[in-house]
Design an enzyme around this catalytic site. Structure first.
Site, PDB file in Angstrom:
ATOM      1  CE  LYS A 139      43.351  33.030  51.368  1.00 56.75           C
ATOM      2  NZ  LYS A 139      42.760  34.376  50.999  1.00 56.75           N
ATOM      3  CB  THR A 173      50.570  40.378  49.295  1.00 58.93           C
ATOM      4  OG1 THR A 173      51.533  39.418  48.868  1.00 58.93           O
ATOM      5  CG2 THR A 173      51.200  41.736  49.264  1.00 58.93           C
ATOM      6  CD  GLU A 213      39.653  36.978  44.026  1.00 53.76           C
ATOM      7  OE1 GLU A 213      39.321  36.566  45.148  1.00 53.76           O
ATOM      8  OE2 GLU A 213      39.450  38.142  43.637  1.00 53.76           O
ATOM      9  CB  THR A 245      25.428  37.361  46.592  1.00 54.46           C
ATOM     10  OG1 THR A 245      26.209  37.850  45.490  1.00 54.46           O
ATOM     11  CG2 THR A 245      25.099  38.544  47.501  1.00 54.46           C
TER      12      THR A 245
END
Length: 421
Positions: free
Chosen positions: A199, A210, A294, A421
């Site tokens: 992952k 990493t 990401e 959040t």
């Protein structure tokens, strides 16, 4: 037989492809509606090697698994996602050991043979009631496979086809897809397999390991050689990978060699082939993590040649792959190649830009210090490819290396601005 001929990819295979391994994943309720707890198990105690983050802030499971690593033998690892169990004090240390003890009970083994890994939010207490229930569920699913040590083929096939894919999903956080595959390599004594599940999407930068990476092989490998081969493979793959320059508190790369194939790595040729296959496996892993960075829309590959040494070439390549300016240009499909030269020139041994040459996806941009005319629109179209490749020649030295990264997008900011959040 050369390295490329000695090993081959196994189509659709995963971390359970090597003989004698079982893997599964369950939804313990930590992530909510998806697998978030995994178990990877060898059917016998295996030679065990690992590399760990050098971040001074290390999660409780990293410290615990370091202890297992020192003994050089292990049986299993339990992995949770959604909570890093980092900066959680004495309670976090106790929770990591509780995970180890519960897993040892579930598989009927001494706790000293069980490693622990976690990934997720830092500084939040572990939801141990849910984790404990999930480990018990994994133990129940292992259930009828306790005959695995006697060579249960149905159990192994079920692990390959059903359990291992769930395990590969259970260890993910912001990743958009699982990362698991396997290959086989011919040694003098016969054929062995290597598998991996990993992952990694954010907080990706070398020093040391990493992301979370779990490697299996059914070869019989001596501890000293496994340590050396793993270190070399990581140096040429995962240590040449960067997504955002941030190093995690939980990073580890773990490898098991259980000897279930009955084939040992013995001769110098065996060692060369095995090390080459392991490096290929981790290069594939590094590329996949970079491509899944990401918010990423492009894999960025940077090759530097003609440097004073391989280490210097690797340093320069990784600096280019990690440059925010280069990454933003790749996202914008802007062939602003001067950023590549500036990044490479900022680290390592100095080079003469008058001797430098550069291509982008095969398009010549710079030739021995002379900027070349090129079609801006054609260059922008070339940068629409899923992989953008810069090849930089900095001189006539012997050093060459490749590094991997990804572009920098609004998606990266969005993911990390709202991670909790």
């Amino acid at each position: 037989m050369g390295e490329a001929e000695a090993w081959r990819w196994l189509e659709g295979a995963n971390v359970a492809a090597p003989y004698g391994y079982w893997a599964d994943g369950v939804d313990s309720g930590v992530q909510g509606g998806r697998p978030d707890l995994a178990l990877l198990l060898s059917d016998r105690v295996a030679t065990f090697s690992g590399l760990f983050t050098t971040n001074a802030v290390q999660a409780a499971p990293v410290r615990l698994t370091r202890e297992i690593h020192r003994q050089g033998r292990a049986l299993a690892v339990v992995v949770n996602s959604g909570n890093a169990n980092a900066v959680t004090g004495e309670a976090g240390e106790a929770d990591a050991r509780r995970m180890q003890e519960l897993t040892a009970d579930a598989i009927g083994a001494p706790r000293e043979w069980v490693a622990v890994a976690s990934t997720g939010v830092i500084g939040v207490p572990m939801p141990m009631d849910r984790i404990a229930a999930g480990i018990r569920q994994l133990g129940e699913r292992l259930g009828n496979c306790r005959g695995m040590a006697a060579g249960s083929t149905p159990c192994h096939e079920r692990a390959r086809q059903e359990g291992a894919p769930l395990a590969a999903r259970a260890i993910l956080t912001t990743d958009t897809r699982p990362k698991t595959w396997a290959l086989e390599v011919d040694l003098e004594g016969g054929r062995v397999r290597l598998g991996v599940m990993a992952k990694g999407s954010g907080m990706i930068h070398p020093g040391l390991a990493t992301m979370l990476v779990f490697i299996t092989t059914d070869a019989a490998v001596e501890k000293a050689f496994l340590d050396a081969a793993l270190r070399e493979a990581v140096d040429r793959s995962l240590h040449r990978l960067t997504v955002d320059g941030d190093q995690s508190t939980n990073d580890m790369v773990l490898a098991w060699a259980n000897g279930a194939s009955g084939v040992a790595v013995l001769s110098a040729e065996d060692r060369r082939r095995f090390a080459g296959a392991l490096t290929a496996l981790l290069v594939q892993t590094a590329r996949a993590i970079a491509a899944d960075g990401e918010g990423a829309t492009h894999l960025l590959t940077v090759t530097v040649r003609g440097a004073a040494s391989e280490a210097d070439a690797a340093l320069k390549a990784r600096r280019v792959a990690g440059s925010s300016l280069v990454k933003a240009a790749v996202y914008g499909r802007d062939p602003n190649w001067g950023r590549v030269l500036a990044a490479a020139g900022s680290v390592g041994d100095a080079f003469d830009p008058g001797n430098a040459s550069l291509t982008m996806n095969g398009m010549p941009l710079l030739d021995h210090g002379r900027p070349l005319p090129f079609d801006e629109a054609a260059a922008a179209r070339a940068m629409e490819a899923e992989e953008v490749v810069f090849e930089l020649q900095v001189g006539d030295g012997p050093g060459a290396a490749t590094a991997w990264g990804c572009d920098l997008t609004e998606g990266y900011v969005h993911i990390n601005a709202h991670y909790r959040t």
